[in-house]
Scaffold this motif. Structure first.
Motif, PDB file in Angstrom:
ATOM      1  N   GLU A  81      89.076 -12.405 -18.092  1.00 20.52           N
ATOM      2  CA  GLU A  81      88.911 -13.818 -17.649  1.00 20.52           C
ATOM      3  C   GLU A  81      89.309 -13.905 -16.053  1.00 20.52           C
ATOM      4  OE1 GLU A  81      87.868 -16.412 -19.565  1.00 20.52           O
ATOM      5  OE2 GLU A  81      87.312 -14.704 -21.078  1.00 20.52           O
ATOM      6  N   THR A  84      86.195 -12.972 -14.114  1.00 24.15           N
ATOM      7  CA  THR A  84      84.896 -13.505 -14.181  1.00 24.15           C
ATOM      8  C   THR A  84      85.149 -14.907 -13.349  1.00 24.15           C
ATOM      9  OG1 THR A  84      85.626 -14.495 -16.224  1.00 24.15           O
ATOM     10  CG2 THR A  84      84.148 -12.494 -16.243  1.00 24.15           C
ATOM     11  N   ARG A  86      87.075 -17.424 -14.286  1.00 23.35           N
ATOM     12  CA  ARG A  86      87.418 -18.281 -15.299  1.00 23.35           C
ATOM     13  C   ARG A  86      88.917 -18.812 -15.298  1.00 23.35           C
ATOM     14  NH1 ARG A  86      82.999 -15.844 -18.167  1.00 23.35           N
ATOM     15  NH2 ARG A  86      84.452 -14.632 -19.476  1.00 23.35           N
ATOM     16  N   THR A 111      79.044  -6.661 -14.628  1.00 29.96           N
ATOM     17  CA  THR A 111      79.372  -7.875 -15.491  1.00 29.96           C
ATOM     18  C   THR A 111      80.678  -7.480 -16.365  1.00 29.96           C
ATOM     19  OG1 THR A 111      77.757  -6.981 -17.212  1.00 29.96           O
ATOM     20  CG2 THR A 111      76.957  -8.766 -15.975  1.00 29.96           C
ATOM     21  N   TYR A 112      80.922  -8.587 -17.132  1.00 33.61           N
ATOM     22  CA  TYR A 112      82.418  -8.239 -17.881  1.00 33.61           C
ATOM     23  C   TYR A 112      82.445  -8.807 -19.298  1.00 33.61           C
ATOM     24  CZ  TYR A 112      84.570  -7.123 -13.333  1.00 33.61           C
ATOM     25  OH  TYR A 112      84.880  -6.551 -12.247  1.00 33.61           O
ATOM     26  N   ALA A 186      77.504 -12.976 -19.894  1.00 33.74           N
ATOM     27  CA  ALA A 186      78.418 -13.121 -18.585  1.00 33.74           C
ATOM     28  C   ALA A 186      77.246 -13.332 -17.732  1.00 33.74           C
ATOM     29  CB  ALA A 186      78.752 -11.698 -18.453  1.00 33.74           C
ATOM     30  N   ALA A 189      78.780 -15.842 -15.088  1.00 35.07           N
ATOM     31  CA  ALA A 189      79.972 -15.539 -14.539  1.00 35.07           C
ATOM     32  C   ALA A 189      80.090 -14.614 -13.325  1.00 35.07           C
ATOM     33  CB  ALA A 189      80.720 -15.088 -15.729  1.00 35.07           C
ATOM     34  N   THR A 190      79.296 -13.694 -13.178  1.00 30.64           N
ATOM     35  CA  THR A 190      79.346 -12.657 -12.577  1.00 30.64           C
ATOM     36  C   THR A 190      79.500 -12.826 -10.987  1.00 30.64           C
ATOM     37  OG1 THR A 190      76.932 -12.267 -12.229  1.00 30.64           O
ATOM     38  CG2 THR A 190      78.031 -10.994 -14.057  1.00 30.64           C
ATOM     39  N   ALA A 193      82.973 -13.154  -9.533  1.00 23.40           N
ATOM     40  CA  ALA A 193      84.012 -12.069  -9.596  1.00 23.40           C
ATOM     41  C   ALA A 193      84.673 -12.041  -8.071  1.00 23.40           C
ATOM     42  CB  ALA A 193      83.291 -10.613  -9.827  1.00 23.40           C
TER      43      ALA A 193
END
Length: 454
Positions: A81, A84, A86, A111-112, A186, A189-190, A193
């Motif tokens: 988390e 990413t 978040r 990506t995670y 993801a 979200a990437t 990072a």
């Protein structure tokens, strides 16, 4: 363009305590393990060890091909988390590690994905090998591991754990599926990072509180239960009402066996002694708890410790419910060595130094080669994980002993080892812990004896 999967993990036996990490780089096209990395890093927290595992995995992937896309899979919800973007990173030990991780490869290439701990066994094994080596005053033998990997690569042997023995195609398919799923989840979200260290969003008690030590990363697996997410400006608060449906948890109803002749005298009674059966009072207690559980009607399976007192208690419940009893050796009581059958006062008189060490240090063993609380916690955590996987979404009665039940509760709460001495657990009492698909746990009941009243 090549595609890699990086699986990473870290652990600390003490949090902070002796720590190590493990990382694996997998070829997403073939499922082949390309690189293994592990290192004993001295005294550190679980979270620091996990970040160090991530760093090692990303660096190994970059060394193989700096242009490759990388899908990171870890069972640390905190790291995933935060990387990413978040969750906000507040702990000073985490910020530089996250910043360094974000700079190893361009964010568009990484990506995670969070995965359950049982799917991260390879990296977990390496982390524990590193910690074991550190305990011996050594480092994990990376040279031997590299030689083995080179030999494997020269013969194009694919790893077997991903499927049945020799099923390389299944391993490759599984790797590709995981990568595809991770990309989909993801995709948005990437890009965050690189800003993870300052991105708004989470406060975590896990990095500020003390966690229990263990021979594995067993006590770190529920850090998600100790983490509270705070919404970002771009991610509105979901609240309880719109939280994702994780499905029914694996619910463990924990039943301590009924009284034995040793129970009223408060004598040490573990797995290394005479294995007493239930007393007349204990048999009555077993019948009462059986009747109570039959009225509730929620138990779907029964698993018991192999010792006589637990099997007898479980048998009484099984007869009422019409269920079979499965015996699991992992649920046995701690072996108290030379203290078996003695009272606390007698142990204090005969083995004062050993007793004082045992009360102060979870790694200390009872006199005569008994089992330490740390060793018990390792065993119980492994048994717990196995049972969670076997009984996902089911309600299971675990008929066991004082130390296993207290340990399960302690691990669920993320409490320190001294909490074992601060819980009351009566004969034939019931406790309940629920385990959810995202790794969280909820203690729902502790030491209920209401069913024993006339």
């Amino acid at each position: 363009m090549r595609e890699f999967i990086v699986e990473a993990d870290g652990g600390s036996r003490g949090n902070p305590g002796p720590a190590g990490y493990g990382s694996v780089v997998i070829d997403a096209a073939t499922g082949e393990t390309l690189v293994e990395r592990a290192e004993y890093i001295g005294v550190a927290t679980n979270n620091v060890a996990e970040y160090r595992g991530l760093l090692a995995g990303l660096r190994a992937a970059r060394e193989l091909d700096p242009s490759a896309t990388v899908h990171v899979r870890m069972d640390s919800k905190l790291v995933i988390e935060q990387m990413t973007g978040r969750w906000k990173i507040k702990h000073p030990d985490m910020k530089p590690l996250a910043t360094e991780a974000a700079r190893i490869l361009p964010p568009g290439q990484v990506t995670y994905e969070w995965i359950p701990r049982e799917r991260n066994k390879h990296a977990d094994r390496l982390a524990n090998e590193a910690m074991d080596a550190g305990k011996r005053g050594e480092q994990w033998d990376a040279g031997a591991a590299r030689a083995a990997l080179e030999a494997s690569a020269s013969t194009r042997t694919l790893p077997e754990p991903a499927g049945p023995p020799g099923d390389a195609a299944a391993g490759a398919a599984k790797a590709r599926e995981a990568l595809a799923q991770g990309r989909a989840s993801a995709a948005t979200a990437t890009a965050a990072a690189t800003s993870a260290p300052s991105a708004p969003s989470a406060t975590t008690a896990a990095t500020a509180a003390t966690s229990a030590p263990s021979g594995t990363k067993a006590e770190a697996d529920l850090r998600a239960a100790r983490t509270v997410a705070t919404p970002t400006a771009s991610q509105p608060s979901t609240g309880w009402s719109s939280a994702p449906d994780l499905g029914a948890p694996a619910t463990f109803v924990l039943l301590r066996h009924g009284e034995t002749p040793l129970t009223p005298e408060k004598r040490f009674s573990g797995s290394g002694g005479s294995d007493p059966s239930l007393s007349e009072v204990g048999r009555e207690q077993a019948e009462r708890v059986a009747a109570s559980l039959a009225r509730r009607g929620t138990i779907q399976h029964i698993v018991a410790s192999p010792l006589a007192r637990t099997r007898e208690t479980a048998g009484a419940v099984a007869a009422r419910l019409g269920l079979e009893v499965t015996v699991d050796d992992g649920l046995r009581e701690t072996d108290f060595g030379a203290w078996e059958g003695l009272t606390f006062s007698e142990v204090r008189e005969r083995h004062p130094d050993d007793l004082n060490a045992w009360l102060a240090d979870p790694e200390a063993e009872p006199t005569g080669g008994g089992e330490s609380f740390a060793a018990t916690a390792t065993r119980i955590a492994a048994t717990r994980d196995k049972l969670i996987a076997a009984y996902a979404g089911r309600t299971v009665l675990l008929v066991t002993h004082v130390t296993p039940i207290k340990t399960l509760v302690r691990l669920a709460l993320g409490a320190p080892p001294e909490s074992l001495f601060r819980m009351e657990l009566s004969a034939a009492s019931l406790s309940v812990v629920a385990y959810y698909a995202d790794g969280n746990a909820s203690v729902r009941l502790l030491n209920d004896t209401s069913h024993l009243r006339p």
